[in-house]
Scaffold this motif. Sequence first.
Motif, PDB file in Angstrom:
ATOM      1  N   LYS A  65     -11.870  -7.967   8.438  1.00 63.00           N
ATOM      2  CA  LYS A  65     -12.821  -7.509   7.209  1.00 63.00           C
ATOM      3  C   LYS A  65     -11.781  -7.898   5.910  1.00 63.00           C
ATOM      4  CE  LYS A  65     -14.905  -3.547   8.301  1.00 63.00           C
ATOM      5  NZ  LYS A  65     -15.057  -2.125   7.716  1.00 63.00           N
ATOM      6  N   MET A  66     -10.612  -7.348   6.052  1.00 59.84           N
ATOM      7  CA  MET A  66      -9.680  -7.683   5.017  1.00 59.84           C
ATOM      8  C   MET A  66      -8.435  -7.532   5.305  1.00 59.84           C
ATOM      9  SD  MET A  66      -9.959  -4.896   1.722  1.00 59.84           S
ATOM     10  CE  MET A  66      -8.663  -3.625   2.150  1.00 59.84           C
ATOM     11  N   ARG A  67      -7.762  -8.734   5.104  1.00 52.99           N
ATOM     12  CA  ARG A  67      -6.417  -8.774   5.291  1.00 52.99           C
ATOM     13  C   ARG A  67      -5.500  -7.919   4.307  1.00 52.99           C
ATOM     14  NH1 ARG A  67      -3.182 -14.369   6.280  1.00 52.99           N
ATOM     15  NH2 ARG A  67      -1.181 -13.382   5.699  1.00 52.99           N
ATOM     16  N   ILE A  68      -4.517  -7.297   5.093  1.00 58.08           N
ATOM     17  CA  ILE A  68      -3.649  -6.601   4.421  1.00 58.08           C
ATOM     18  C   ILE A  68      -2.040  -7.104   4.613  1.00 58.08           C
ATOM     19  CG2 ILE A  68      -2.612  -4.390   4.070  1.00 58.08           C
ATOM     20  CD1 ILE A  68      -5.252  -3.016   5.119  1.00 58.08           C
ATOM     21  N   ASP A  69      -1.364  -7.315   3.460  1.00 57.92           N
ATOM     22  CA  ASP A  69       0.006  -7.808   3.657  1.00 57.92           C
ATOM     23  C   ASP A  69       0.824  -6.944   3.078  1.00 57.92           C
ATOM     24  OD1 ASP A  69      -0.501 -10.212   4.752  1.00 57.92           O
ATOM     25  OD2 ASP A  69      -1.332 -10.995   2.935  1.00 57.92           O
ATOM     26  N   CYS A  70       1.872  -6.468   3.468  1.00 56.83           N
ATOM     27  CA  CYS A  70       3.038  -5.441   2.992  1.00 56.83           C
ATOM     28  C   CYS A  70       4.281  -5.922   3.459  1.00 56.83           C
ATOM     29  CB  CYS A  70       2.553  -4.070   3.490  1.00 56.83           C
ATOM     30  SG  CYS A  70       3.771  -2.971   2.803  1.00 56.83           S
ATOM     31  N   VAL A  71       5.301  -5.913   2.307  1.00 47.40           N
ATOM     32  CA  VAL A  71       6.809  -6.173   2.741  1.00 47.40           C
ATOM     33  C   VAL A  71       7.327  -4.869   2.398  1.00 47.40           C
ATOM     34  CG1 VAL A  71       8.613  -7.678   1.947  1.00 47.40           C
ATOM     35  CG2 VAL A  71       6.006  -8.493   1.904  1.00 47.40           C
ATOM     36  N   ILE A  72       8.455  -4.708   3.395  1.00 49.04           N
ATOM     37  CA  ILE A  72       9.100  -3.290   3.109  1.00 49.04           C
ATOM     38  C   ILE A  72      10.133  -3.793   1.729  1.00 49.04           C
ATOM     39  CG2 ILE A  72      11.147  -2.357   4.281  1.00 49.04           C
ATOM     40  CD1 ILE A  72       8.369  -1.701   5.251  1.00 49.04           C
ATOM     41  N   PRO A  73      10.462  -2.737   1.132  1.00 51.97           N
ATOM     42  CA  PRO A  73      11.294  -3.179  -0.237  1.00 51.97           C
ATOM     43  C   PRO A  73      12.884  -3.201   0.532  1.00 51.97           C
ATOM     44  CG  PRO A  73      10.557  -0.680  -0.013  1.00 51.97           C
ATOM     45  CD  PRO A  73       9.644  -1.306   1.054  1.00 51.97           C
ATOM     46  N   ASP A  74      13.443  -4.225  -0.344  1.00 52.04           N
ATOM     47  CA  ASP A  74      14.668  -4.510   0.116  1.00 52.04           C
ATOM     48  C   ASP A  74      15.822  -3.306   0.151  1.00 52.04           C
ATOM     49  OD1 ASP A  74      15.084  -4.693  -2.383  1.00 52.04           O
ATOM     50  OD2 ASP A  74      15.599  -6.917  -2.183  1.00 52.04           O
TER      51      ASP A  74
ATOM     52  N   PRO B 162     -12.263  -6.623  -2.025  1.00 51.90           N
ATOM     53  CA  PRO B 162     -11.372  -7.833  -2.023  1.00 51.90           C
ATOM     54  C   PRO B 162     -11.444  -8.671  -0.614  1.00 51.90           C
ATOM     55  CG  PRO B 162      -9.901  -5.978  -2.114  1.00 51.90           C
ATOM     56  CD  PRO B 162     -11.369  -5.412  -1.962  1.00 51.90           C
ATOM     57  N   ASN B 163     -11.005  -9.682  -0.360  1.00 50.81           N
ATOM     58  CA  ASN B 163     -10.808 -10.509   0.820  1.00 50.81           C
ATOM     59  C   ASN B 163      -9.366 -10.078   1.290  1.00 50.81           C
ATOM     60  OD1 ASN B 163     -11.482 -13.065  -1.469  1.00 50.81           O
ATOM     61  ND2 ASN B 163     -13.060 -12.646   0.261  1.00 50.81           N
ATOM     62  N   ARG B 164      -8.637  -9.691   0.386  1.00 50.12           N
ATOM     63  CA  ARG B 164      -7.463  -9.327   0.720  1.00 50.12           C
ATOM     64  C   ARG B 164      -6.635  -8.356   0.159  1.00 50.12           C
ATOM     65  NH1 ARG B 164      -3.111 -12.602  -1.379  1.00 50.12           N
ATOM     66  NH2 ARG B 164      -1.041 -11.952  -0.321  1.00 50.12           N
ATOM     67  N   LEU B 165      -5.753  -7.440   0.651  1.00 52.02           N
ATOM     68  CA  LEU B 165      -5.106  -6.500  -0.003  1.00 52.02           C
ATOM     69  C   LEU B 165      -3.679  -6.642   0.055  1.00 52.02           C
ATOM     70  CD1 LEU B 165      -5.408  -3.310  -1.558  1.00 52.02           C
ATOM     71  CD2 LEU B 165      -5.295  -2.599   0.772  1.00 52.02           C
ATOM     72  N   GLU B 166      -2.780  -6.420  -0.904  1.00 55.50           N
ATOM     73  CA  GLU B 166      -1.689  -6.818  -0.930  1.00 55.50           C
ATOM     74  C   GLU B 166      -0.949  -5.653  -1.466  1.00 55.50           C
ATOM     75  OE1 GLU B 166       0.203 -10.531  -2.472  1.00 55.50           O
ATOM     76  OE2 GLU B 166       1.477  -9.482  -3.633  1.00 55.50           O
ATOM     77  N   ILE B 167       0.190  -4.915  -0.779  1.00 51.95           N
ATOM     78  CA  ILE B 167       0.864  -3.757  -0.964  1.00 51.95           C
ATOM     79  C   ILE B 167       2.330  -4.291  -1.445  1.00 51.95           C
ATOM     80  CG2 ILE B 167       1.582  -1.530  -0.109  1.00 51.95           C
ATOM     81  CD1 ILE B 167      -0.907  -1.629   1.561  1.00 51.95           C
ATOM     82  N   ALA B 168       2.486  -4.094  -2.791  1.00 54.50           N
ATOM     83  CA  ALA B 168       3.735  -4.609  -3.264  1.00 54.50           C
ATOM     84  C   ALA B 168       4.775  -3.357  -3.583  1.00 54.50           C
ATOM     85  CB  ALA B 168       3.190  -5.366  -4.324  1.00 54.50           C
ATOM     86  N   HIS B 169       5.835  -3.466  -2.908  1.00 53.40           N
ATOM     87  CA  HIS B 169       6.688  -2.585  -3.457  1.00 53.40           C
ATOM     88  C   HIS B 169       7.347  -2.923  -4.895  1.00 53.40           C
ATOM     89  CE1 HIS B 169       6.896   0.534  -0.415  1.00 53.40           C
ATOM     90  NE2 HIS B 169       6.249  -0.529   0.304  1.00 53.40           N
ATOM     91  N   THR B 170       7.465  -1.996  -5.909  1.00 51.15           N
ATOM     92  CA  THR B 170       8.056  -2.551  -6.900  1.00 51.15           C
ATOM     93  C   THR B 170       9.415  -3.188  -6.830  1.00 51.15           C
ATOM     94  OG1 THR B 170       6.912  -0.550  -8.156  1.00 51.15           O
ATOM     95  CG2 THR B 170       9.020  -1.445  -9.327  1.00 51.15           C
ATOM     96  N   GLN B 171       9.604  -3.972  -7.575  1.00 50.58           N
ATOM     97  CA  GLN B 171      11.100  -4.716  -7.395  1.00 50.58           C
ATOM     98  C   GLN B 171      11.716  -4.522  -8.859  1.00 50.58           C
ATOM     99  OE1 GLN B 171       9.626  -8.888  -6.262  1.00 50.58           O
ATOM    100  NE2 GLN B 171      11.270  -8.298  -5.000  1.00 50.58           N
TER     101      GLN B 171
END
Lengths: 365, 91
Positions: free
Chosen positions: A219-228, A174-183
């Motif tokens: 190379k690859m962008r990584i986005d990650c948000v801390i779970p609330d 991928p161009n981008r990786l998103e790490i998504a904590h379950t909501q």
Amino acid sequence: MATLHKPLALIAEITHRCPLHCVYCSNPLEMIAAKKELATHDWVRIFQEARQLGVLHLHLTGGEPAARADLKELIQAAHVAGLYTNLITSGIGLNESRLAALVEAGLDHVQLSIQDATEDRANWIAGTKAHAHKIAFAGAVNKLRVAFTVNLVVHRQNLDHLEEMIAFAEQLGPNRLEIAHTQYYGWALKNRAQLMPTREQIEQCMSIVEAAQKRLAGKMRIDCVIPDYYARYPKACMGGWGRRLLLIDPAGQVLPCHAAGVIPDLKFDNVRDRSLEWIWNKSAAFNRFRGEEWMQEPCRSCERRTEDFGGCRCQAFLLTGDMTATDPACSLAPMHHLVTSQQIEKHDLREETTDVSWSYRATVE
Amino acid sequence: MPRPSDSSRPRFAAGCRWGSHGEDRVVLFPEGMIRVEATGLSILELVDGQRDVAHIISTLAERYPKADPTKIREDVLSFLEKLHDKRVVDF
Ligand code: SF4
Ligand code: SF4
């Protein structure tokens, strides 16, 4: 009266049908049947109205959007209307030629969700044998000129393999990786006890993500948000109620966010009866939590209220029973204990998959 | 952070394209959009995967004969570098 913003994004849940049964699915427990779904021409009109209203981004999601036979026509119509189209998919139902036709029709971005690094674990979380297909699907995406995001949905049952998951995702190209904590909405809330990460995992997650961001810079962008549940302040849910986004469910109800249907006092208007512009500007549901009039203390006098708008209304309702309460995820909230009581410091005994009993997302026809 | 060279041929990255937002021209990409104005706009309009960086710089130098050529060069390189960082432009 609060200033009226223009929406920037439309989340179109075009169907609730899905061949997967993910335990973290945010779809409502009561899903909408195929026979109630909007027709192609309804969506075509909605896309045009949305663009006129100011919307730039369209997120086609579900369920599995590919479960709709007219997906290509929908993408074409959105593209012609001038929308940037994102497809959020499991890849099931999309072979190479169908995907190529979608890109040809104007699809801009594909987002593929991954459940874990190994086939058995991933299929266990999805409740379906989907993992091998996803690998093949990623191969098909890479042959086309389209933006590609891999989305790792993380929770207690897979956070211990986050490094492996990132390495696996890299191979998918991928161009981008998103790490998504379950909501915790819909099925995820039902499974919260099994999904809630430990504080130890969250801390490890942050350092793993930081290291990966450094290693993969450029190379690859990584986005990650801390779970609330573990953050100090809540998120500005959906960028604020009725400020940036609107969501349309498969049957045409227009909601300010995924979960708003849980708030019993709210009545949502339907695109079959009203124009999108009217709904955005005038409907009671969209106006309910605009501005600050509705807020209670401590939000009312808090400096952060223009940044997080008091957090998520749906979470406030789901946890406290009061839709105007401060989001309990906020450390200043009077009901913050409702969230801290769910936190787990660490788990010494690693759970075996056989120890976990949870509810798989149901099927809808 | 890589800088383009004179012979790089910048182009929009996959999933990045022009759009409009009211009167403004914007570049749309998966996570959102950016407004491009003034200098940025005149640079980005020349980004087409065909022209190389040297060509973009000379085109702008011709168009703005009063501007300092070293500054034009610096503007182009740093703008492209910034957009590369955001994954909007490849070179
Ligand atoms: S079951 Fe999984 S793939 Fe299907 S809609 Fe829910 S989260 Fe998405
Ligand atoms: S008290 Fe309200 S406004 Fe202040 S940080 Fe908490 S949720 Fe946000």
